[in-house]
Design a protein around this motif. Structure first.
Motif, PDB file in Angstrom:
ATOM      1  N   ASP A 222      -5.697 -13.586  -3.214  1.00 15.18           N
ATOM      2  CA  ASP A 222      -4.864 -14.152  -2.160  1.00 15.18           C
ATOM      3  C   ASP A 222      -3.389 -13.948  -2.473  1.00 15.18           C
ATOM      4  O   ASP A 222      -2.906 -14.323  -3.543  1.00 15.18           O
ATOM      5  CB  ASP A 222      -5.182 -15.646  -2.017  1.00 15.18           C
ATOM      6  N   GLY A 223      -2.659 -13.336  -1.554  1.00 14.89           N
ATOM      7  CA  GLY A 223      -1.229 -13.122  -1.710  1.00 14.89           C
ATOM      8  C   GLY A 223      -0.852 -11.846  -2.423  1.00 14.89           C
ATOM      9  O   GLY A 223       0.330 -11.541  -2.558  1.00 14.89           O
ATOM     10  N   PHE A 224      -1.822 -11.089  -2.896  1.00 13.36           N
ATOM     11  CA  PHE A 224      -1.530  -9.856  -3.639  1.00 13.36           C
ATOM     12  C   PHE A 224      -1.881  -8.646  -2.785  1.00 13.36           C
ATOM     13  O   PHE A 224      -3.015  -8.523  -2.311  1.00 13.36           O
ATOM     14  CB  PHE A 224      -2.345  -9.816  -4.938  1.00 13.36           C
ATOM     15  N   ALA A 225      -0.921  -7.754  -2.585  1.00 11.47           N
ATOM     16  CA  ALA A 225      -1.141  -6.535  -1.812  1.00 11.47           C
ATOM     17  C   ALA A 225      -0.855  -5.317  -2.674  1.00 11.47           C
ATOM     18  O   ALA A 225      -0.099  -5.378  -3.648  1.00 11.47           O
ATOM     19  CB  ALA A 225      -0.254  -6.522  -0.569  1.00 11.47           C
ATOM     20  N   ILE A 226      -1.473  -4.206  -2.321  1.00 10.38           N
ATOM     21  CA  ILE A 226      -1.258  -2.943  -3.015  1.00 10.38           C
ATOM     22  C   ILE A 226      -0.329  -2.087  -2.176  1.00 10.38           C
ATOM     23  O   ILE A 226      -0.622  -1.773  -1.022  1.00 10.38           O
ATOM     24  CB  ILE A 226      -2.594  -2.217  -3.248  1.00 10.38           C
ATOM     25  N   ASN A 227       0.806  -1.717  -2.746  1.00 13.43           N
ATOM     26  CA  ASN A 227       1.815  -0.924  -2.042  1.00 13.43           C
ATOM     27  C   ASN A 227       1.624   0.556  -2.333  1.00 13.43           C
ATOM     28  O   ASN A 227       1.493   0.960  -3.497  1.00 13.43           O
ATOM     29  CB  ASN A 227       3.213  -1.372  -2.477  1.00 13.43           C
ATOM     30  N   ILE A 228       1.591   1.365  -1.290  1.00 16.18           N
ATOM     31  CA  ILE A 228       1.360   2.803  -1.416  1.00 16.18           C
ATOM     32  C   ILE A 228       2.687   3.558  -1.368  1.00 16.18           C
ATOM     33  O   ILE A 228       3.483   3.376  -0.444  1.00 16.18           O
ATOM     34  CB  ILE A 228       0.448   3.313  -0.288  1.00 16.18           C
ATOM     35  N   THR A 229       2.920   4.391  -2.385  1.00 18.50           N
ATOM     36  CA  THR A 229       4.071   5.299  -2.393  1.00 18.50           C
ATOM     37  C   THR A 229       3.587   6.646  -2.930  1.00 18.50           C
ATOM     38  O   THR A 229       2.416   6.824  -3.232  1.00 18.50           O
ATOM     39  CB  THR A 229       5.223   4.765  -3.274  1.00 18.50           C
ATOM     40  N   ARG A 230       4.496   7.596  -3.065  1.00 17.14           N
ATOM     41  CA  ARG A 230       4.170   8.903  -3.629  1.00 17.14           C
ATOM     42  C   ARG A 230       5.266   9.343  -4.572  1.00 17.14           C
ATOM     43  O   ARG A 230       6.437   9.028  -4.373  1.00 17.14           O
ATOM     44  CB  ARG A 230       3.996   9.954  -2.516  1.00 17.14           C
ATOM     45  N   SER A 231       4.865  10.096  -5.596  1.00 11.61           N
ATOM     46  CA  SER A 231       5.815  10.694  -6.536  1.00 11.61           C
ATOM     47  C   SER A 231       5.345  12.105  -6.835  1.00 11.61           C
ATOM     48  O   SER A 231       4.251  12.296  -7.365  1.00 11.61           O
ATOM     49  CB  SER A 231       5.886   9.873  -7.838  1.00 11.61           C
ATOM     50  N   ASP A 232       6.147  13.089  -6.457  1.00 12.98           N
ATOM     51  CA  ASP A 232       5.787  14.494  -6.660  1.00 12.98           C
ATOM     52  C   ASP A 232       4.419  14.789  -6.073  1.00 12.98           C
ATOM     53  O   ASP A 232       3.622  15.534  -6.630  1.00 12.98           O
ATOM     54  CB  ASP A 232       5.821  14.834  -8.155  1.00 12.98           C
ATOM     55  N   GLY A 233       4.108  14.170  -4.933  1.00 12.12           N
ATOM     56  CA  GLY A 233       2.845  14.412  -4.258  1.00 12.12           C
ATOM     57  C   GLY A 233       1.685  13.582  -4.755  1.00 12.12           C
ATOM     58  O   GLY A 233       0.603  13.614  -4.172  1.00 12.12           O
ATOM     59  N   VAL A 234       1.875  12.831  -5.848  1.00  6.92           N
ATOM     60  CA  VAL A 234       0.809  11.992  -6.393  1.00  6.92           C
ATOM     61  C   VAL A 234       0.820  10.650  -5.684  1.00  6.92           C
ATOM     62  O   VAL A 234       1.875  10.028  -5.518  1.00  6.92           O
ATOM     63  CB  VAL A 234       0.999  11.786  -7.916  1.00  6.92           C
ATOM     64  N   LEU A 235      -0.344  10.175  -5.260  1.00  3.16           N
ATOM     65  CA  LEU A 235      -0.441   8.874  -4.603  1.00  3.16           C
ATOM     66  C   LEU A 235      -0.293   7.780  -5.644  1.00  3.16           C
ATOM     67  O   LEU A 235      -0.996   7.759  -6.665  1.00  3.16           O
ATOM     68  CB  LEU A 235      -1.798   8.757  -3.896  1.00  3.16           C
ATOM     69  N   ILE A 236       0.620   6.834  -5.385  1.00  9.92           N
ATOM     70  CA  ILE A 236       0.956   5.780  -6.348  1.00  9.92           C
ATOM     71  C   ILE A 236       0.650   4.423  -5.733  1.00  9.92           C
ATOM     72  O   ILE A 236       1.059   4.134  -4.606  1.00  9.92           O
ATOM     73  CB  ILE A 236       2.457   5.834  -6.727  1.00  9.92           C
ATOM     74  N   LEU A 237      -0.063   3.575  -6.460  1.00 13.36           N
ATOM     75  CA  LEU A 237      -0.394   2.220  -6.022  1.00 13.36           C
ATOM     76  C   LEU A 237       0.264   1.217  -6.964  1.00 13.36           C
ATOM     77  O   LEU A 237      -0.084   1.148  -8.145  1.00 13.36           O
ATOM     78  CB  LEU A 237      -1.914   2.010  -6.024  1.00 13.36           C
ATOM     79  N   ASN A 238       1.233   0.481  -6.461  1.00 17.39           N
ATOM     80  CA  ASN A 238       1.976  -0.466  -7.300  1.00 17.39           C
ATOM     81  C   ASN A 238       2.459   0.188  -8.592  1.00 17.39           C
ATOM     82  O   ASN A 238       2.359  -0.385  -9.689  1.00 17.39           O
ATOM     83  CB  ASN A 238       1.121  -1.696  -7.617  1.00 17.39           C
ATOM     84  N   GLY A 239       2.950   1.392  -8.483  1.00 16.45           N
ATOM     85  CA  GLY A 239       3.490   2.099  -9.641  1.00 16.45           C
ATOM     86  C   GLY A 239       2.466   2.830 -10.473  1.00 16.45           C
ATOM     87  O   GLY A 239       2.816   3.432 -11.491  1.00 16.45           O
ATOM     88  N   VAL A 240       1.193   2.816 -10.078  1.00 12.62           N
ATOM     89  CA  VAL A 240       0.112   3.414 -10.866  1.00 12.62           C
ATOM     90  C   VAL A 240      -0.500   4.585 -10.095  1.00 12.62           C
ATOM     91  O   VAL A 240      -0.930   4.412  -8.948  1.00 12.62           O
ATOM     92  CB  VAL A 240      -0.975   2.367 -11.188  1.00 12.62           C
ATOM     93  N   PRO A 241      -0.573   5.783 -10.709  1.00 13.34           N
ATOM     94  CA  PRO A 241      -1.168   6.933 -10.002  1.00 13.34           C
ATOM     95  C   PRO A 241      -2.671   6.783  -9.791  1.00 13.34           C
ATOM     96  O   PRO A 241      -3.379   6.231 -10.642  1.00 13.34           O
ATOM     97  CB  PRO A 241      -0.888   8.112 -10.949  1.00 13.34           C
ATOM     98  N   VAL A 242      -3.138   7.262  -8.642  1.00  9.48           N
ATOM     99  CA  VAL A 242      -4.582   7.430  -8.439  1.00  9.48           C
ATOM    100  C   VAL A 242      -4.980   8.695  -9.187  1.00  9.48           C
ATOM    101  O   VAL A 242      -4.520   9.785  -8.876  1.00  9.48           O
ATOM    102  CB  VAL A 242      -4.934   7.567  -6.944  1.00  9.48           C
ATOM    103  N   PHE A 243      -5.827   8.506 -10.188  1.00  8.99           N
ATOM    104  CA  PHE A 243      -6.121   9.598 -11.101  1.00  8.99           C
ATOM    105  C   PHE A 243      -7.397  10.348 -10.746  1.00  8.99           C
ATOM    106  O   PHE A 243      -7.501  11.550 -10.916  1.00  8.99           O
ATOM    107  CB  PHE A 243      -6.256   9.036 -12.524  1.00  8.99           C
TER     108      PHE A 243
END
Length: 322
Positions: A263-284
């Motif tokens: 409850d209250g926690f969301a996962i934020n999606i961004t990208r770095s050099d084309g890599v999908l990043i979730l809360n600062g962590v790459p999807v590996f």
């Protein structure tokens, strides 16, 4: 409940903390015997520096001819040939063309360039040896005939969509496999901790609505989570209450947010050099497992609480008592 906690305790504390020096030396010996002498010598010198905090790795070893042509590479170029997770061929073949694999060179990733018709896996348009030169389960080494180019750009990258931030449930067709199969697949792939939580916590939820799990490896869980009181919160913030395959995830635009079971926690999606990043962590490792109820994606670290997340101990337990 006590027996479940004891089981998890045994699983966590029986895991390896660091890649042993003996594995590096063994890999160097095998490389030397396989006519990758330059990389064998290089591995002995730089591996511990590059893999100082990594309990497992995949190394892509350029041939002796590549070293002769290019000369001794810089440490950054060598980092670009190290991936901080073990990647057997079965895993590499699952990655879709255009997927990015983060390396030990910060901000740089390798691009999967294997097409569905290719018999040999390729990264950055360079083919790998048909099987690992060395593989002990934690350290894998593949041969390549030239160095990877950090400036490589693939023409197979997907455009970023302007999808909204909702986690909408989507209909997909797939073979109907049991929930137990997801658990067994995770255990076999080095995600025993997440598999144990999944089996204890989410069977009914997955059967009703479908879920997506973002799974860090066992070594990561062991190194980052030490207090049993944190486990329920840790697990729930890695699970999204809808089913999202890799092709769904890459359609979300930067800044999109996915709600979780915490409850209250969301996962934020961004990208770095084309890599999908979730809360600062790459999807590996996208689509580690999927069926008509459960999707699992491997991530390179735990999803840490950010400004939009509640602190451990302050959340409502949406699954009841652990």
């Amino acid at each position: 409940m006590a027996s479940s906690l004891l089981l998890l305790s045994f699983l966590f504390f029986s895991l390896c903390h660091a890649l042993p020096r003996e594995a590096i030396l063994d890999a160097a010996d095998v490389l030397s015997d396989s006519n990758f002498v330059s990389m064998a010598l290089t591995l002995e010198i730089v591996a511990e520096t590059i893999l100082e905090h990594s309990p497992s790795a995949t190394v892509f070893a350029p041939s002796d001819a590549a070293f002769k042509k290019s000369g001794q590479p810089s440490l950054d170029i060598l980092r670009f040939h190290f991936v901080p997770l073990p990647l057997p061929l079965s895993s590499l073949r699952i990655f879709p063309a255009g997927a990015r694999i983060p390396t030990m060179l910060p901000g740089q990733s390798l691009t999967v360039t294997t097409s569905s018709s290719d018999r040999v896996t390729s990264l950055n348009n360079i083919k790998l040896t048909e099987s690992p030169i060395y593989d002990d389960g934690l350290l894998l080494v593949y041969g390549i005939d030239r160095f990877f180019d950090p400036t490589f750009h693939s023409n197979n990258q997907r455009p970023i969509s302007d999808s909204d931030s909702s986690c909408s449930r989507k209909n997909h067709t797939s073979s109907s496999n049991s929930f137990d199969q997801a658990v067994e697949t995770l255990k076999a792939g080095g995600y025993t901790a997440m598999a144990s939580f999944l089996g204890m916590q989410l069977f009914d939820v997955a059967e009703q609505s479908g879920i997506t799990v973002f799974a860090p490896t066992d070594e990561t869980v062991l190194n980052r989570i030490g207090d049993f009181s944190e486990y329920p919160s840790f697990f729930r913030r890695h699970v999204v209450p809808c089913r999202l395959l890799w092709n769904d995830l890459v359609d979300f635009g930067d800044g999109s947010e996915l709600p979780t079971f915490l409850d209250g926690f969301a996962i934020n999606i961004t990208r770095s050099d084309g890599v999908l990043i979730l809360n600062g962590v790459p999807v590996f490792f996208p689509d580690v497992f999927f069926n008509d109820k459960v999707v699992v994606h491997g991530v390179s670290d735990i999803l840490a609480a950010q400004n939009n997340a509640v602190r451990v101990g302050e959340e409502e337990n949406v699954f009841g008592e652990f």
